[in-house]
Design a protein around this motif. Sequence first.
Motif, PDB file in Angstrom:
ATOM      1  N   GLU A  63       0.814  -1.220   0.000  1.00 48.41           N
ATOM      2  CA  GLU A  63       0.000   0.000   0.000  1.00 48.41           C
ATOM      3  C   GLU A  63       0.849   1.271   0.000  1.00 48.41           C
ATOM      4  O   GLU A  63       0.324   2.371  -0.127  1.00 48.41           O
ATOM      5  CB  GLU A  63      -0.907   0.017   1.225  1.00 48.41           C
ATOM      6  CG  GLU A  63      -1.923  -1.115   1.265  1.00 48.41           C
ATOM      7  CD  GLU A  63      -2.714  -1.131   2.552  1.00 48.41           C
ATOM      8  OE1 GLU A  63      -2.366  -0.369   3.491  1.00 48.41           O
ATOM      9  OE2 GLU A  63      -3.685  -1.902   2.634  1.00 48.41           O
ATOM     10  N   ARG A  64       2.152   1.107   0.212  1.00 48.59           N
ATOM     11  CA  ARG A  64       3.065   2.249   0.339  1.00 48.59           C
ATOM     12  C   ARG A  64       2.630   3.187   1.463  1.00 48.59           C
ATOM     13  O   ARG A  64       2.704   4.406   1.351  1.00 48.59           O
ATOM     14  CB  ARG A  64       3.183   3.018  -0.986  1.00 48.59           C
ATOM     15  CG  ARG A  64       3.784   2.170  -2.095  1.00 48.59           C
ATOM     16  CD  ARG A  64       4.004   2.962  -3.353  1.00 48.59           C
ATOM     17  NE  ARG A  64       4.544   2.095  -4.392  1.00 48.59           N
ATOM     18  CZ  ARG A  64       4.784   2.490  -5.632  1.00 48.59           C
ATOM     19  NH1 ARG A  64       4.517   3.728  -5.991  1.00 48.59           N
ATOM     20  NH2 ARG A  64       5.282   1.666  -6.514  1.00 48.59           N
ATOM     21  N   ARG A  65       2.179   2.587   2.547  1.00 50.52           N
ATOM     22  CA  ARG A  65       1.780   3.363   3.706  1.00 50.52           C
ATOM     23  C   ARG A  65       3.005   3.799   4.496  1.00 50.52           C
ATOM     24  O   ARG A  65       3.951   3.005   4.667  1.00 50.52           O
ATOM     25  CB  ARG A  65       0.882   2.549   4.628  1.00 50.52           C
ATOM     26  CG  ARG A  65      -0.378   1.996   4.010  1.00 50.52           C
ATOM     27  CD  ARG A  65      -1.239   3.064   3.396  1.00 50.52           C
ATOM     28  NE  ARG A  65      -1.513   4.182   4.273  1.00 50.52           N
ATOM     29  CZ  ARG A  65      -2.145   5.277   3.883  1.00 50.52           C
ATOM     30  NH1 ARG A  65      -2.521   5.413   2.635  1.00 50.52           N
ATOM     31  NH2 ARG A  65      -2.382   6.250   4.724  1.00 50.52           N
ATOM     32  N   PRO A  66       3.027   5.009   5.002  1.00 54.83           N
ATOM     33  CA  PRO A  66       4.111   5.409   5.906  1.00 54.83           C
ATOM     34  C   PRO A  66       4.046   4.572   7.190  1.00 54.83           C
ATOM     35  O   PRO A  66       2.962   4.261   7.683  1.00 54.83           O
ATOM     36  CB  PRO A  66       3.811   6.887   6.194  1.00 54.83           C
ATOM     37  CG  PRO A  66       2.884   7.321   5.102  1.00 54.83           C
ATOM     38  CD  PRO A  66       2.088   6.115   4.728  1.00 54.83           C
ATOM     39  N   VAL A  67       5.198   4.203   7.709  1.00 55.56           N
ATOM     40  CA  VAL A  67       5.260   3.393   8.922  1.00 55.56           C
ATOM     41  C   VAL A  67       6.197   4.051   9.934  1.00 55.56           C
ATOM     42  O   VAL A  67       6.994   4.929   9.596  1.00 55.56           O
ATOM     43  CB  VAL A  67       5.755   1.960   8.633  1.00 55.56           C
ATOM     44  CG1 VAL A  67       4.810   1.247   7.676  1.00 55.56           C
ATOM     45  CG2 VAL A  67       7.180   1.959   8.073  1.00 55.56           C
ATOM     46  N   PHE A  68       6.057   3.620  11.188  1.00 52.40           N
ATOM     47  CA  PHE A  68       7.016   4.008  12.213  1.00 52.40           C
ATOM     48  C   PHE A  68       7.682   2.746  12.728  1.00 52.40           C
ATOM     49  O   PHE A  68       7.098   1.656  12.718  1.00 52.40           O
ATOM     50  CB  PHE A  68       6.332   4.757  13.363  1.00 52.40           C
ATOM     51  CG  PHE A  68       5.730   3.831  14.395  1.00 52.40           C
ATOM     52  CD1 PHE A  68       6.455   3.450  15.510  1.00 52.40           C
ATOM     53  CD2 PHE A  68       4.446   3.335  14.228  1.00 52.40           C
ATOM     54  CE1 PHE A  68       5.907   2.578  16.448  1.00 52.40           C
ATOM     55  CE2 PHE A  68       3.893   2.466  15.151  1.00 52.40           C
ATOM     56  CZ  PHE A  68       4.627   2.094  16.277  1.00 52.40           C
ATOM     57  N   VAL A  69       8.916   2.894  13.192  1.00 52.18           N
ATOM     58  CA  VAL A  69       9.639   1.802  13.839  1.00 52.18           C
ATOM     59  C   VAL A  69      10.340   2.392  15.056  1.00 52.18           C
ATOM     60  O   VAL A  69      11.010   3.411  14.947  1.00 52.18           O
ATOM     61  CB  VAL A  69      10.688   1.146  12.903  1.00 52.18           C
ATOM     62  CG1 VAL A  69      11.169  -0.170  13.505  1.00 52.18           C
ATOM     63  CG2 VAL A  69      10.140   0.932  11.505  1.00 52.18           C
TER      64      VAL A  69
END
Length: 402
Positions: free
Chosen positions: A342-348
């Motif tokens: 989905e090319r969603r922004p993520v956090f890690v």
Amino acid sequence: MAFEDAASYLARAAWRPAVQGPLAEIWESDAESSLRVMVPKVESAPDYPRMMRGLTQELARIEGRSPDQVREDMARQFLDITKLRAVSEGEIDDTIPLQAGIALFDSAKRLVTASAASTLMRQGNFGRNMPKRAIRHARQVRLGHTMHGSYIIPIISRARSSDVQSDSDGLDDQPKLNLAVEEARFDRRVATTMAHALDVLEQMAVTRDRLPSTADVHDAVAEGVSRELCDAVSQVLMTGQVDSYDIRFQWAPAATPPRLLTDRSVFPKEAVRVVGEIASTLRSSERIEEQVIFGIVTSCSALLNEGNGRVVVQASIGGRVRTVKFDLDWPVFGLASRYMAERRPVFVRGILHMPSGRQATMDVSAFGPDPSTMTLDEVLEPPEIAVALREDADGAEGAAGA
């Protein structure tokens, strides 16, 4: 006021462009096609301010509101506004004692700085190690005019970034991080961190019917609570001249609001003791630094007979695009694969290792979609998704607790 502000306001009010040109556009109402307004496009034109005033006056007439109300709503289409309010009963409306006012303005700076720091890394007490970017961010944020309603000062930040990364390398449609987009998202991420951390602090200091334990306080660090954030709240209450201190978040109408957040935190004067004790616990706690990175998933590969998967994320770190590799348990790895598609922004969140000349890696404690953005289907997901993430990822707190 920019053309895009006016266009966003009209589109959200069920208007659409009927005639488009290089200098101006004619928009008509979906409800009544005979209603048309002209929207100027060239901000450098000498008559641009006059034409924009005419637009707001015409819309005010159509909507039955004042031009000032229309102008304010139009101007904040891409602005998040955080309203800091000190309630103090006095003989003169919309005033507070001088010392309380000084504390309120200083609190605004401290809240922004602490929230920016926790957006970059989770730490209970920053002290002299406050990230330089957090300090720079606090210098760039704007304050608006004080507002009616006891005593209110608005913090104004931008929210102009898209929710989905659309860049690719042009060869195999491989997702590629857009550094400019990532930098533009920082303002919204700071506001999101502030809203979530204040909500957690309010729960510990106000809502619960018991005092927070040391473990509760340490767990709150992962949610963005820091000694500096506590000090920003307590310094207003410690003046003894306000009855309560509340922070309200008014998210930009044209930008997708942050996910799963309350829009207001309230701290009555009685909470000052507990907030102070939380700050003291954080001041003396062992220093554990966890970095927070934001980016996009560019690779997911299953590890045979391992029960987990390898994930690669492109993230903005120190103003540069860096590639970070880490492993995730299967349930969370499945979500990482979905976010990559989905090319969603993520956090890690976790311990970041960046050896010179070698691949950056991370010991992950939390992973999920970027909490400062969301999609409709994410909002409609059952709450068990977040619970499963926390249980199945060795303590990773998932989407709701970034």
